[in-house]
Design an enzyme around this catalytic site. Structure first.
Site, PDB file in Angstrom:
ATOM      1  N   ASP A  63       0.845  -1.203   0.000  1.00  0.00           N
ATOM      2  CA  ASP A  63       0.000   0.000   0.000  1.00  0.00           C
ATOM      3  C   ASP A  63       0.876   1.248   0.000  1.00  0.00           C
ATOM      4  OD1 ASP A  63      -2.111  -1.777   0.517  1.00  0.00           O
ATOM      5  OD2 ASP A  63      -1.821  -1.584   2.685  1.00  0.00           O
ATOM      6  N   ASP A  69       0.433   7.948   8.357  1.00  0.00           N
ATOM      7  CA  ASP A  69       0.659   6.541   8.726  1.00  0.00           C
ATOM      8  C   ASP A  69       1.946   6.447   9.533  1.00  0.00           C
ATOM      9  OD1 ASP A  69      -1.444   5.145   7.352  1.00  0.00           O
ATOM     10  OD2 ASP A  69      -0.374   5.395   5.476  1.00  0.00           O
ATOM     11  N   GLU A  92       1.256  -2.736  11.036  1.00  0.00           N
ATOM     12  CA  GLU A  92       1.116  -2.752   9.579  1.00  0.00           C
ATOM     13  C   GLU A  92       2.318  -2.090   8.906  1.00  0.00           C
ATOM     14  OE1 GLU A  92      -2.210  -0.464   8.028  1.00  0.00           O
ATOM     15  OE2 GLU A  92      -1.508  -0.737   5.998  1.00  0.00           O
ATOM     16  N   GLU A  93       2.886  -1.093   9.562  1.00  0.00           N
ATOM     17  CA  GLU A  93       3.923  -0.294   8.915  1.00  0.00           C
ATOM     18  C   GLU A  93       5.346  -0.826   9.108  1.00  0.00           C
ATOM     19  OE1 GLU A  93       2.837   1.651   6.819  1.00  0.00           O
ATOM     20  OE2 GLU A  93       0.776   1.858   7.531  1.00  0.00           O
ATOM     21  N   ASP A 115      -2.889  -1.593  13.612  1.00  0.00           N
ATOM     22  CA  ASP A 115      -2.957  -0.825  12.367  1.00  0.00           C
ATOM     23  C   ASP A 115      -3.053   0.614  12.866  1.00  0.00           C
ATOM     24  OD1 ASP A 115      -3.615   0.566  10.125  1.00  0.00           O
ATOM     25  OD2 ASP A 115      -5.298  -0.708   9.525  1.00  0.00           O
ATOM     26  N   LEU A 117      -2.979   3.571  11.555  1.00  0.00           N
ATOM     27  CA  LEU A 117      -3.928   4.458  10.880  1.00  0.00           C
ATOM     28  C   LEU A 117      -4.626   3.659   9.793  1.00  0.00           C
ATOM     29  CD1 LEU A 117      -4.660   7.398  11.369  1.00  0.00           C
ATOM     30  CD2 LEU A 117      -3.333   7.978   9.361  1.00  0.00           C
ATOM     31  N   ASP A 118      -5.899   3.426  10.003  1.00  0.00           N
ATOM     32  CA  ASP A 118      -6.691   2.649   9.045  1.00  0.00           C
ATOM     33  C   ASP A 118      -7.514   3.601   8.187  1.00  0.00           C
ATOM     34  OD1 ASP A 118      -8.104   0.162   8.093  1.00  0.00           O
ATOM     35  OD2 ASP A 118      -9.786   1.283   8.933  1.00  0.00           O
ATOM     36  N   GLU A 274      -5.994  -6.177  11.664  1.00  0.00           N
ATOM     37  CA  GLU A 274      -7.245  -5.551  11.225  1.00  0.00           C
ATOM     38  C   GLU A 274      -8.433  -6.476  11.564  1.00  0.00           C
ATOM     39  OE1 GLU A 274      -6.084  -2.622   7.525  1.00  0.00           O
ATOM     40  OE2 GLU A 274      -6.111  -4.749   7.036  1.00  0.00           O
TER      41      GLU A 274
HETATM   42  P1  AHG Z   1      -5.101   0.919   5.525  1.00  0.00           P
HETATM   43  O1  AHG Z   1      -5.379   2.391   5.289  1.00  0.00           O
HETATM   44  O2  AHG Z   1      -4.750   0.619   6.948  1.00  0.00           O
HETATM   45  O3  AHG Z   1      -4.104   0.352   4.551  1.00  0.00           O
HETATM   46  O4  AHG Z   1      -6.464   0.106   5.324  1.00  0.00           O
HETATM   47  C1  AHG Z   1      -7.276   0.391   4.214  1.00  0.00           C
HETATM   48  C2  AHG Z   1      -8.254  -0.690   4.088  1.00  0.00           C
HETATM   49  C3  AHG Z   1      -9.521  -0.578   4.921  1.00  0.00           C
HETATM   50  O5  AHG Z   1      -9.586   0.449   5.833  1.00  0.00           O
HETATM   51  C4  AHG Z   1     -10.615  -0.443   3.911  1.00  0.00           C
HETATM   52  O6  AHG Z   1     -11.698  -1.216   4.321  1.00  0.00           O
HETATM   53  C5  AHG Z   1     -10.015  -0.936   2.617  1.00  0.00           C
HETATM   54  O7  AHG Z   1      -8.640  -0.762   2.743  1.00  0.00           O
HETATM   55  C6  AHG Z   1     -10.487  -0.181   1.412  1.00  0.00           C
HETATM   56  O8  AHG Z   1      -9.945  -0.779   0.287  1.00  0.00           O
HETATM   57  P2  AHG Z   1     -10.500  -0.477  -1.198  1.00  0.00           P
HETATM   58  O9  AHG Z   1     -10.008   0.897  -1.542  1.00  0.00           O
HETATM   59  O10 AHG Z   1      -9.885  -1.557  -2.038  1.00  0.00           O
HETATM   60  O11 AHG Z   1     -12.011  -0.577  -1.163  1.00  0.00           O
HETATM   61 MN    MN Z   2      -6.194  -0.763   7.642  1.00  0.00          MN
HETATM   62 MN    MN Z   3      -3.147   1.436   8.100  1.00  0.00          MN
END
Ligand code: AHG
Ligand code: MN
Ligand code: MN
Length: 332
Positions: A63, A69, A92-93, A115, A117-118, A274
């Site tokens: 990601d 983050d 996560e990081e 996690d 920052l989600d 998560e």
């Molecule tokens: P993070 O920001 O910790 O990487 O998590 C993002 C996750 C979660 O929060 C969310 O439900 C999902 O990614 C959204 O993904 P899409 O953009 O593929 O829908």
């Molecule tokens: Mn997340």
């Molecule tokens: Mn995150």
């Protein structure tokens, strides 16, 4: 008028109810509360502090990493280091675990998964984000440093789990295995105050939450279930921050699902920091959490820190209904 209970007061009052009653867990939960208050402060001022936007890095899961983050991750790690109540962190990081040596040579019994920052792709547009945490009792000897096996425990072994939602108000929701309680941050006194005692998820609900953009890549059972929701004229809500989407599901009922797809056969969301903590909370509130093969999330074997899974989580009736479609179209 009855005075409202702060998080610290609540934790101290409930200490005897904890499965492994100890002052250490109490202190750890309190310190997590403090760390998330500092993160909350930074999120509120992110646009002014030049900590919005991408950090030109990607993490272990591939990601894009945002500056916040990194900020949130560093802050949680620093807070846990000075707290001395946590023997290590899996985040996560960070690719590997971060062992933390105890204060005054006393090592902690607990490790934390997080996690920090989600939903961070939402931050630049002022949409809700969150922090997720889970706490395990370590398996290794407290006399030495923790190791990766302390973290590779099934969700059923969680001692506590929680999330903070940085939304229109900031809320901390957590469980220690005795139900779920929610606290709202009162900015005028800087304290999380008990606002939602003994949260119960509705048995059923009208909301379904999924990234419909991947519809054609979903397995047949998931597609049929989504068509059924559509035919039933249910309401689609998708924020794209798991914490915010599950929080709504917890209070309003319904289902949040992130299925596996033809190009992500293992799913996207991570089991350790998560899906397991969120599943513990939802189950403790009377809900259900399974993967899109019909297996309970919290019973999944875990072999890697950043292991992924599909998930369907929410009201018992709706998750069971989706599971029916999964069963009927197994292998398709
Ligand atoms: P993070 O920001 O910790 O990487 O998590 C993002 C996750 C979660 O929060 C969310 O439900 C999902 O990614 C959204 O993904 P899409 O953009 O593929 O829908
Ligand atoms: Mn997340
Ligand atoms: Mn995150």
């Amino acid at each position: 008028m009855k005075r409202i209970l702060t998080l610290d007061e609540f934790i101290l009052q409930r200490q005897k109810d904890f499965k492994h009653a100890s002052g250490e867990l109490t202190a750890l939960l309190r310190d997590i509360g403090v760390a998330t208050k500092i993160i909350n402060n930074a999120i509120n001022k992110a646009g002014l502090l030049n900590i919005l936007g991408a950090a030109d890095q990607s993490n272990t899961s591939g990601d894009d990493v945002q500056k916040l983050d990194i900020y949130s991750n560093d802050l949680l790690i620093d807070c846990m280091k000075s707290s001395g109540q946590c023997a290590g962190i899996a985040s996560e990081e960070n690719e590997g675990i971060i062992p933390i040596s105890g204060v005054h040579d006393v090592s902690s019994k607990y490790v934390m998964v997080t996690d920090p920052l989600d939903g961070s792709s939402n931050i630049d547009v002022n949409v809700s984000v969150g922090t997720i945490f889970g706490i395990y009792r370590r398996l290794s000897d407290v006399d030495g440093p923790c190791n990766v096996n302390d973290f590779l425990q099934k969700g059923t072994e969680l001692v506590a789990a929680g999330y903070v939602l940085y939304g229109t108000s900031t809320m901390l929701v957590f469980t220690t295995g005795n139900g779920v309680n929610g606290f709202t941050l009162d900015p005028s006194i800087g304290e999380f105050c008990l606002s939602h005692p003994n949260i119960r998820i509705p048995q059923t609900g009208n909301f379904y939450s999924v990234n419909q953009g991947y519809y054609l890549k979903f397995p047949t059972g998931v597609r049929r279930f989504l068509s059924h929701c559509f035919e039933e004229k249910r309401t689609l809500r998708y924020i794209g921050s798991m914490v915010a989407d599950v929080h709504r599901t917890l209070f309003k009922g319904g289902i949040f699902t992130y299925p596996y797809t033809s190009d992500k056969p293992g799913g996207k969301l991570r089991l350790l920091y998560e899906c397991n903590p969120m599943s513990f909370i939802v189950e403790q509130a009377g809900g259900v959490a399974i993967d899109c093969h019909g297996n309970r999330i919290m019973e999944q074997e875990i072999t890697e820190l950043h292991q992924k899974t599909s998930i369907a989580i929410g009201s018992p009736d709706i998750v069971e209904e989706m599971n029916g479609f999964i069963e009927r179209f197994k292998g398709q």
